[in-house]
Design a protein around this motif. Structure first.
Motif, PDB file in Angstrom:
ATOM      1  N   THR A 246     -34.665  78.954   9.842  1.00 39.62           N
ATOM      2  CA  THR A 246     -34.699  80.028  10.837  1.00 39.62           C
ATOM      3  C   THR A 246     -34.602  81.401  10.165  1.00 39.62           C
ATOM      4  OG1 THR A 246     -33.487  78.521  12.283  1.00 39.62           O
ATOM      5  CG2 THR A 246     -33.718  80.795  13.031  1.00 39.62           C
ATOM      6  N   PHE A 247     -33.684  81.493   9.210  1.00 41.09           N
ATOM      7  CA  PHE A 247     -33.490  82.760   8.515  1.00 41.09           C
ATOM      8  C   PHE A 247     -34.778  83.191   7.821  1.00 41.09           C
ATOM      9  CE2 PHE A 247     -31.367  86.260   7.145  1.00 41.09           C
ATOM     10  CZ  PHE A 247     -31.020  86.316   5.802  1.00 41.09           C
ATOM     11  N   ASN A 248     -35.437  82.221   7.210  1.00 36.33           N
ATOM     12  CA  ASN A 248     -36.700  82.489   6.539  1.00 36.33           C
ATOM     13  C   ASN A 248     -37.710  83.087   7.511  1.00 36.33           C
ATOM     14  OD1 ASN A 248     -38.623  82.570   4.601  1.00 36.33           O
ATOM     15  ND2 ASN A 248     -38.959  80.367   4.495  1.00 36.33           N
ATOM     16  N   GLN A 249     -37.773  82.454   8.675  1.00 37.44           N
ATOM     17  CA  GLN A 249     -38.671  82.939   9.718  1.00 37.44           C
ATOM     18  C   GLN A 249     -38.366  84.391  10.080  1.00 37.44           C
ATOM     19  OE1 GLN A 249     -38.380  81.268  13.650  1.00 37.44           O
ATOM     20  NE2 GLN A 249     -39.846  79.687  13.076  1.00 37.44           N
ATOM     21  N   LYS A 250     -37.074  84.654  10.309  1.00 37.59           N
ATOM     22  CA  LYS A 250     -36.683  85.997  10.743  1.00 37.59           C
ATOM     23  C   LYS A 250     -36.983  87.030   9.664  1.00 37.59           C
ATOM     24  CE  LYS A 250     -35.779  84.086  14.321  1.00 37.59           C
ATOM     25  NZ  LYS A 250     -36.956  84.051  15.208  1.00 37.59           N
ATOM     26  N   LEU A 251     -36.726  86.644   8.416  1.00 35.23           N
ATOM     27  CA  LEU A 251     -37.027  87.569   7.331  1.00 35.23           C
ATOM     28  C   LEU A 251     -38.512  87.888   7.286  1.00 35.23           C
ATOM     29  CD1 LEU A 251     -34.807  86.462   4.317  1.00 35.23           C
ATOM     30  CD2 LEU A 251     -34.525  88.414   5.830  1.00 35.23           C
TER      31      LEU A 251
ATOM     32  N   SER B 253     -29.376  87.308  15.166  1.00 36.75           N
ATOM     33  CA  SER B 253     -27.931  87.299  15.407  1.00 36.75           C
ATOM     34  C   SER B 253     -27.469  85.947  15.938  1.00 36.75           C
ATOM     35  CB  SER B 253     -27.545  88.414  16.387  1.00 36.75           C
ATOM     36  OG  SER B 253     -27.986  88.097  17.686  1.00 36.75           O
ATOM     37  N   ALA B 254     -28.402  85.209  16.548  1.00 40.76           N
ATOM     38  CA  ALA B 254     -28.031  83.917  17.120  1.00 40.76           C
ATOM     39  C   ALA B 254     -27.614  82.911  16.051  1.00 40.76           C
ATOM     40  CB  ALA B 254     -29.187  83.364  17.944  1.00 40.76           C
ATOM     41  N   ILE B 255     -28.158  83.049  14.833  1.00 40.19           N
ATOM     42  CA  ILE B 255     -27.807  82.071  13.801  1.00 40.19           C
ATOM     43  C   ILE B 255     -26.682  82.564  12.891  1.00 40.19           C
ATOM     44  CG2 ILE B 255     -30.028  80.900  13.744  1.00 40.19           C
ATOM     45  CD1 ILE B 255     -30.682  82.517  11.207  1.00 40.19           C
ATOM     46  N   GLU B 256     -26.196  83.769  13.145  1.00 41.71           N
ATOM     47  CA  GLU B 256     -25.152  84.306  12.285  1.00 41.71           C
ATOM     48  C   GLU B 256     -23.786  84.216  12.942  1.00 41.71           C
ATOM     49  OE1 GLU B 256     -25.447  85.209   9.265  1.00 41.71           O
ATOM     50  OE2 GLU B 256     -27.636  85.262   9.091  1.00 41.71           O
ATOM     51  N   LYS B 257     -22.777  84.182  12.092  1.00 39.15           N
ATOM     52  CA  LYS B 257     -21.413  84.133  12.623  1.00 39.15           C
ATOM     53  C   LYS B 257     -20.821  85.527  12.666  1.00 39.15           C
ATOM     54  CE  LYS B 257     -20.979  80.495   9.957  1.00 39.15           C
ATOM     55  NZ  LYS B 257     -20.422  79.512   9.013  1.00 39.15           N
ATOM     56  N   GLU B 258     -20.388  86.006  11.491  1.00 48.01           N
ATOM     57  CA  GLU B 258     -19.748  87.319  11.503  1.00 48.01           C
ATOM     58  C   GLU B 258     -20.747  88.442  11.740  1.00 48.01           C
ATOM     59  OE1 GLU B 258     -17.462  85.228   7.952  1.00 48.01           O
ATOM     60  OE2 GLU B 258     -19.581  85.627   8.339  1.00 48.01           O
ATOM     61  N   MET B 259     -21.951  88.249  11.255  1.00 43.51           N
ATOM     62  CA  MET B 259     -22.956  89.308  11.343  1.00 43.51           C
ATOM     63  C   MET B 259     -23.537  89.451  12.741  1.00 43.51           C
ATOM     64  SD  MET B 259     -25.029  88.706   7.807  1.00 43.51           S
ATOM     65  CE  MET B 259     -26.543  89.409   8.352  1.00 43.51           C
ATOM     66  N   GLY B 260     -23.355  88.434  13.558  1.00 43.13           N
ATOM     67  CA  GLY B 260     -24.065  88.362  14.834  1.00 43.13           C
ATOM     68  C   GLY B 260     -23.900  89.565  15.745  1.00 43.13           C
ATOM     69  N   ASP B 261     -22.643  89.948  15.991  1.00 45.63           N
ATOM     70  CA  ASP B 261     -22.423  91.034  16.953  1.00 45.63           C
ATOM     71  C   ASP B 261     -23.059  92.334  16.517  1.00 45.63           C
ATOM     72  OD1 ASP B 261     -19.088  89.861  17.789  1.00 45.63           O
ATOM     73  OD2 ASP B 261     -21.051  89.453  18.694  1.00 45.63           O
ATOM     74  N   GLY B 262     -22.814  92.667  15.247  1.00 48.96           N
ATOM     75  CA  GLY B 262     -23.371  93.914  14.723  1.00 48.96           C
ATOM     76  C   GLY B 262     -24.882  93.958  14.863  1.00 48.96           C
TER      77      GLY B 262
END
Lengths: 439, 437
Positions: A246-251, B253-262
């Motif tokens: 997913t991260f790859n996609q977003k990047l 942001s959906a896949i992040e934990k701490e970074m999500g809100d920001g």
């Protein structure tokens, strides 16, 4: 026994590099943890000889030494006050072009400052080219397959599209190489890798001869038999894989958006320049309006300059970091795959051994235990590095995005200042005229 | 049913209303018209509203058109602090404004007649509709029409015109009143003066220079408007693409934990940024309208110069004719032939004419010369008066133009500052969110 700085590992004292044993590769060497000169003898608390042929890691050692707390603290905030604990500093700078009959290439100065005893001298200064960095990375990947190795900037550039010797390209590449080396130097395991040591210190990096002795150590991990199929990947590694995808996609999406913005901004800039030009050409027909028109033309030009800088920064700082992370993700996925293979091999061997045991009651072969150990080490290393990577990633992107915001703010501030001074100028003139009229 | 604006200012401000008082002062379009002059001393004029009407046109077809409400009110302050008197109102459509202007053009050829707002939207950047019924266009036109009326009302000469006054006060019967003036005849002559190609022997340098300046101004403003439209187009693209960051940050942001809100909140700010451009460009249209007014003004300047040229030419022609007639008289009197005339030649060839014939011809010529001298005197006077009145108006125009365009440029600068501030605000907010990542 707790240790203040859980970074340094085995220290071999003043030994030439070829005689240095791989950290924890054999249990004969007394393990000592070095912190800026302090030596503490730490012995293994459990009696099991460390017999793994694969290079062990921080985490497996620390697990046995019960130093989990320190490890976590380290991982959580690797950049906070780490200068106290850091004893290896590296920098890449000073690019120079070399022209020979065979080829033209760039070298960079690699400077090292260290208090570690693995290094003969406290300071080093060598010149390296991209090839050398590439060599180092390959060696690291081979010798530390359970760890996440930071990425290098892209190797190949299309001739004709990118000028390999342009100032911007060299500057961008150099920054990426600097970042690569710093990440390696900050890594609790990788920073002790002898290949890194050679890279940083050897006057002439003779790659062909190489460190044959040490490369053998890494080979065993490569020879994971292919034919094993993984049954079930543990949930946390599944999550890692999904995250990476997913991260790859977003990047990728962000990269596309950034490029699109660059394009639109560049076209806007073209039109804006012409726009300023029209005001300048108008000046010629006018008398009273001369000053305001010149002023407007000037402000437009200033805004153009600000926009140019913004575009350059996006190209030089923003996009390369994005692309670096895409490469990073690729290499992490590879490590995940290797982990899977490792687990598959273990499960395969275990199954075979169990069947044999059932048949003729032979004890669990050592092979299988070794495999189990390998998998456990791998998992532990990967988990530790993953946490570390997540933390670094968070820091990197925070920096990247705040940098982008800052640059946009700067561009607007520059423009605003120009327009405000124009208004002041024109209003002063107005009051000046009025007073002269009334006089 | 009319909207009582309640304010005593003849101003029309569209768009950004939360601006400081100094900004307001510079922003107001119609303050360019001098207050307290001529007609404006006596009455307030507003073009308050616009409304759609449908009706049958001259060929009996249904058409939709827009009418504008003109409000007028005496300018005296209301004593005792009571509510201001209700204004007189009437409705006019664009074509009636055009008729009024044509009348003024023809009746005062030595005056630079203020222009009307454009009939069709030109120099548009692609987002704006070029549709005459588009509410934004109608609104800008309303402002332009008000501006036109105010300019006429503040003109030292035009404000005294009866037809103009009736335009503001007599809804019915105005058209007939205009036609009754017989201005239609002059229309043709004006067209002639505009299109004719003639060369003046001794052009008035001032008028030549003014015509040239007006052509230059026309060229440069057209260019400016064209490029500005392209710039607006591009800027629109830049802002809108940033909106895409909003969506991707949200997804990320959906896949992040701490970074999500920001990330998520930063994404919202990116959306805000993308939305800013709509208001920014809407406001810039006012600046474009100010430029357009002067673009159209150059046509009016050009016609005055051309009219002067025609008068000058006619004067020169009259003088030339008189000279030639006098020469003929001389020849007739002395018997020498210097000027070729058919009569002269035929009499030479076919025999001389009698004394009576010659004397009658001489008498006719004398008469003609008398008339010619009268004509010359008239033309001379006409020319002198024209030059005096036209040049006075040109000077007035130049001052007005310098003042108006200077203010327009200042208000443009203010708009740019506002745009920068908005940008800084939103990026600072985004930066705060990034810092919280």
């Amino acid at each position: 026994m707790s240790v203040g700085a859980p970074r340094a590992l085995a220290s071999s004292g003043q030994k030439p590099i070829t005689e240095i044993l791989h950290p924890l590769s054999a249990a004969e060497e007394p393990l000592s943890v070095t912190v800026g000169g302090d030596k503490q003898e730490v012995g293994l608390t459990n009696g099991t000889p460390v017999e793994t042929s694969s290079p062990a890691s921080t985490s497996s050692l620390f697990n046995r030494l019960q130093l989990d707390d320190d490890l976590e603290a380290d991982v959580r905030d690797p950049y906070a006050d780490s200068t106290e604990m850091r004893d290896l500093f590296v920098t890449v700078d000073d690019p120079k072009k070399h022209v020979s009959t065979m080829e033209t290439y760039i070298t960079y100065r690699v400077s090292t400052k260290t208090s570690r005893v693995e290094f003969d001298l406290p300071e080093y200064c060598v010149r390296r080219r991209y090839q050398d960095f590439d060599w180092l990375r390959i060696k690291l990947e081979d010798s530390q397959p359970t760890h996440l190795i930071p990425p290098l900037p892209e190797k190949f550039v299309m001739k004709g599209v990118v000028d390999r010797f342009s100032e911007e390209f060299v500057e961008t590449r150099m920054k990426a190489l600097d970042k690569f080396l710093k990440r390696v130097a900050d890594h609790p395991v990788l920073s002790f890798n002898p290949h890194l040591n050679a890279f940083l210190t050897a006057k002439d990096l003779n790659k062909r001869q190489g460190l044959a002795l040490l490369s053998k150590v890494g080979e065993s991990v490569k020879h994971v038999a292919g034919g094993y199929k993984l049954r079930a990947r543990p949930a946390e590694f599944c999550a890692m894989g999904e995250y990476l995808d997913t991260f790859n996609q977003k990047l990728g999406t962000i990269d596309r958006i950034a490029q699109r913005i660059l394009k639109e901004q560049s076209e806007y800039l073209t039109e804006l320049r012409e726009y300023g030009g029209v005001y300048s050409s108008w000046v010629g027909s006018e008398d009273e309006l001369r000053r305001p028109l010149e002023g407007v033309a000037g402000c437009v030009t200033t805004s153009c300059g600000g926009l140019e800088d913004l575009g350059d920064n996006m190209t030089l700082d923003f996009l390369p970091v994005l692309r670096e992370y895409v490469l990073y993700l690729e290499s992490i996925k590879n490590v995940l795959r290797k982990r899977d293979q490792s687990q598959a091999e273990y499960e395969g061997r275990l199954e075979a051994a169990i069947l044999r045991k059932q048949e003729d009651r032979t004890p669990m072969p050592l092979e299988v235990e070794k495999c189990q150990d390998k998998v456990e080490c791998f998992n532990a290393d990967l988990k530790a590095d993953w946490e570390r990577w997540q933390s670094n990633k968070r820091h990197d992107f925070k920096q990247l995005l705040t940098g982008m915001a800052d640059r946009n703010i700067n561009s607007y501030e520059k423009s605003q200042a120009a327009w405000e001074s124009l208004i002041t100028l024109l209003q002063d003139k107005q009051t000046e005229d009025k007073t002269s009229e009334t006089n | 049913m009319m909207a009582d604006s309640g304010s005593n200012e003849e101003v029309a401000v569209i768009g950004n209303t939360d601006i400081s008082s100094t900004e307001t002062e510079s922003n107001i379009i119609n303050t360019m018209v001098e207050r307290g002059t001529a007609l404006l001393r006596k009455m307030e004029i507003n073009v308050a509203e616009a409304e759609k009407r449908t009706g049958k046109n001259t060929v009996n077809m249904q058409e939709t058109y827009t009418v504008y409400l003109i409000e007028t009110r005496p300018a005296e302050t209301v004593p005792g602090g009571g509510a201001p008197a209700a204004p007189d109102t009437l409705w006019r459509r664009y074509s009636e404004f055009e008729l009024l202007r044509t009348f003024l053009l023809v009746t005062y050829p030595y005056i630079i007649i203020p222009p009307l707002p454009e009939k069709r939207a030109e120099f548009q950047w692609h987002k704006l509709a070029a549709d005459n019924l588009d509410p934004d266009f109608v609104e800008r036109r309303r402002v332009g029409l008000e501006n036109f009326l105010l300019r006429v009302a503040s003109h030292p000469v035009l404000s005294n015109d009866k037809i103009y006054f009736l335009f503001l006060t007599e809804e019915k019967g105005w058209r007939e009143a205009v036609l009754e003036t017989g201005f239609q005849d002059k229309v043709d002559s004006r067209l002639k003066s505009l299109s004719a190609m003639f060369r003046v022997k001794n052009p008035d340098k001032r008028f030549t220079a003014m015509k040239q300046y007006s052509d230059e101004l026309n060229t440069v403003i057209s260019q400016l408007l064209r490029v500005r439209a392209r710039v607006a187009d591009r800027l629109y693209g830049v802002y809108k693409v940033h909106g895409n960051y909003g969506r991707v940050f949200s997804e990320w942001s959906a896949i992040e934990k701490e970074m999500g809100d920001g990330l998520q909140s930063a994404g919202h700010h990116m959306d805000t940024y993308a939305a800013q451009i709509d208001d920014i460009l809407e406001e810039e249209e006012h600046y474009a309208d100010q430029l357009k007014e002067y673009l159209f003004y150059t046509d009016a300047v050009r016609s005055v110069c051309k009219k002067h040229e025609l008068i000058q030419y006619e004067l020169e022609m009259a003088a030339q004719e008189l000279v030639s007639k006098k020469q003929q008289r001389e020849e007739l009197a002395t018997g020498t032939v210097r000027v070729f005339s058919l009569k002269g030649m035929t009499s030479k060839l076919f025999g001389t004419e009698s004394q009576e014939q010659r004397e009658s011809r001489l008498a006719a010529l004398e008469q003609s010369i008398q008339e010619g001298e009268e004509m010359l005197k008239e033309k001379n006077t006409e020319c002198k008066e024209f030059v005096q009145m036209a040049w006075e108006d040109i000077e007035r125009f130049k001052e007005q133009k310098d003042k108006d365009l200077r203010e327009a440029l200042i208000s443009y600068a203010i708009m740019q500052i506002s745009t920068c501030k908005k940008g800084i605000q939103v990026w600072s907010n985004a930066k705060d969110c990034f810092n919280k990542m």
